[in-house]
Design an enzyme around this catalytic site. Structure first.
Site, mmCIF file in Angstrom:
data_model
loop_
_atom_site.group_PDB
_atom_site.id
_atom_site.type_symbol
_atom_site.label_atom_id
_atom_site.label_comp_id
_atom_site.label_asym_id
_atom_site.label_seq_id
_atom_site.Cartn_x
_atom_site.Cartn_y
_atom_site.Cartn_z
ATOM 1 C CB CYS B 33 37.615 49.053 48.279
ATOM 2 S SG CYS B 33 36.276 49.457 49.381
ATOM 3 C CB CYS B 102 38.955 50.784 37.956
ATOM 4 S SG CYS B 102 39.689 49.559 39.044
#
Lengths: 394, 146
Positions: B33, B102
């Site tokens: 990812c 994130c």
């Protein structure tokens, strides 16, 4: 950030050339006539369009009647693929393309699949090449169109277009090529290469944005894209974007004239950059064919680091470049092109594309290398993937 | 697209590196990812004395890692476990919507490092190996996006 700014993203877009802007300007103001109007002012606009059409035709080895102006390269791609598909539906429903096309082709093909067409997406080798044999093998009795890009926008790989054209001709199947990245960079002749349809875009060769063209070989059966007035001989209705068409004509004329000199310069920049990066930075991979590639294209993957971080750090040094990482595409998957050439996801995330243009110099390359080497080192120092002896998690 | 604070934490990340003989180490994310975060904690008397990180990822991933380490130092384990992804993002003056994952990663990295400490000290009964693979494969919820 300092004052330094170096642009290495010419595959994304180029600045419009001064001479091109100058040629365009009168068509915004005093020569504003509608080309469809009968009086002198209108006829002047019409004449300018036709002169531009001649220039585009000349650059491609086509005749002027085979050139149709569009709003963009994407529009030209859409029109070519849908136009041929729908007009030849009675004949067949099969289209051949590749897995590394621009989304303007891929998403158009996916749309057609949802409407009953069948599409073969040819895989490419590790350098991004398809072979003419692959294309020939994929042909079915109901194949109506082959669409294969001339040169790839990310990795710069140039396909064997003339050979594929020959096969398409032998089998009497329409052959379209998305030449958006190639026009102005690579010599093209639609006759010699047996190309039936070709898309191009003005802003890739120092022309304006928002203007493209589609070459359609005389006699090609296809539907009109825009319905309305009689512009572009009824095939693409819309009042013409006269200034942009003039700009496109001027830009392609200059690009064709300067191509040899331009290529020579870009090749020197490209080859030195590739060699120096290979010499100075370990754990890297050059993406795309080393030689069958656009003269201005450099694309590397740097193991253990992520592309967006790399771009941000280069930007802080005044360097504009691009990457195939997910973070730069707005999605979570890395570039479909890098995956198609077999890169694992984590390597695809760490790619950097440098595309040179005419204002770039060897000093710019010096500056790039000086900035790049420590940035890669710094990001690797920060990366948990760099030392593989710790966590064994995958 | 990034706030000045994100850019500051990206260009000058705080607490990059490793802690030798760290009391807790947590790694989350997946190279597939495009981001992996590893956090190291030094813990004394139930208080986080030091935190360091290593991150493979985009600008937001680096900045959230940096901010997360700043947020947890000086906190008790209970307090640190309550540091949410929203808190990390807010401390950075916000993140673009596509980058919110994130901050999830930062929150999960803190938790993973604390759980590692608790496990090592018999405060948690989970099996180590299972936890490791679970962390690396599952935490990064890409399907939440898009």
């Amino acid at each position: 950030m300092g004052d330094k700014f170096i642009y290495f993203d010419h595959a994304a877009t180029t600045a419009t050339r001064k001479e091109v802007v100058e040629a365009m300007l009168p068509y915004f103001t005093e020569k504003f006539g509608n080309p469809s109007s009968i009086y002198t002012l209108g006829r002047e606009s019409k004449k300018a369009i036709e002169e531009s059409r001649d220039k585009v035709a000349k650059a491609l080895g086509a005749t002027s009647k085979e050139i149709f102006f569009t709003g963009s390269g994407t529009e030209a791609d859409n029109w070519a693929v849908k136009g041929v598909a729908y007009a030849n539906r009675q004949k067949g429903k099969h289209i051949i393309t590749t897995s590394i096309e621009h989304h303007a082709i891929l998403h158009t093909c996916q749309y057609l699949e949802s409407d009953g067409f069948e599409v073969t997406y040819l895989p490419v080798d590790e350098n991004g090449l398809v072979t003419p044999e692959q294309v020939e093998k994929a042909i079915r009795p109901d194949t109506i169109l082959i669409s294969i890009m001339f040169a790839n926008n990310e990795i710069g790989t140039i396909q064997p277009i003339a050979e594929i054209g020959k096969i398409a001709k032998t089998h009497k199947i329409y052959f379209h090529t998305d030449a958006v990245q190639a026009v102005g960079n690579v010599p093209i002749n639609v006759e010699e290469m047996n190309i039936d349809l070709l898309s191009l875009s003005g802003h890739k060769f120092y022309g304006p944005k928002g203007i493209g063209a589609l070459y359609v070989r005389k006699g090609t059966k296809m539907i009109s894209f825009m319905h309305g007035g009689a512009q572009e001989r009824g095939r693409r209705a819309s009042t013409e974007n006269v200034a942009a068409i003039v700009g496109l004509g001027k830009a392609i004329e200059i690009a064709t004239e300067k191509m040899d000199e331009y290529n020579k310069k870009l090749l020197a920049l490209r080859d030195r950059t590739i060699e120096e990066i290979q010499k100075k930075i370990p754990f890297i991979k050059l993406n795309g064919d080393r030689y069958k590639r656009l003269p201005g294209n450099v694309n590397f993957s740097f193991n253990f680091i992520e592309g967006e971080s790399l771009l941000l750090m280069l930007d802080m040094k005044g360097i504009a470049a691009s990457s195939g990482s997910a973070c730069t595409s707005g999605s979570l998957d890395p570039s479909h092109v890098l995956l198609a050439i077999g890169l694992p996801h984590e390597i695809a995330h760490g790619s950097l594309r440098i595309t040179f243009g005419e204002e770039n110099t060897q000093e710019d390359v010096d500056y790039l290398l000086e900035a790049l080497v420590p940035i890669v080192e710094r990001l690797r120092e920060m990366s948990p993937l760099y030392e593989k002896d710790k966590c064994s998690c995958k | 697209m990034y706030s000045e604070k994100v850019m500051d934490h990206f260009m000058n990340p705080r607490n990059v590196g490793e802690i030798e003989n760290a009391d807790g180490v947590g790694q989350v994310g997946n190279p597939k990812c495009g981001d992996i975060m590893r956090m190291y904690l030094k813990i004394e008397d139930g208080i986080i004395k030091d935190a360091k990180f290593k991150t493979f990822g985009c600008g937001a991933a680096v900045a959230t890692s940096s901010m997360a380490t700043e947020l947890v130092v000086g906190k008790t384990l209970d307090e640190a476990l309550k540091v949410t992804n929203a808190a990390v993002a807010e401390a950075l003056d916000g993140l673009p919507p596509v980058k919110m994952h994130c901050s999830n990663l930062a929150e999960e990295a803190i938790k993973a490092a604390i759980e590692d400490y608790m496990r090592k000290n018999g405060l948690l009964t989970e099996e180590n190996s299972e936890a490791c693979s679970r962390r690396c494969d599952d935490i990064h919820r890409i399907d939440d996006e898009d």
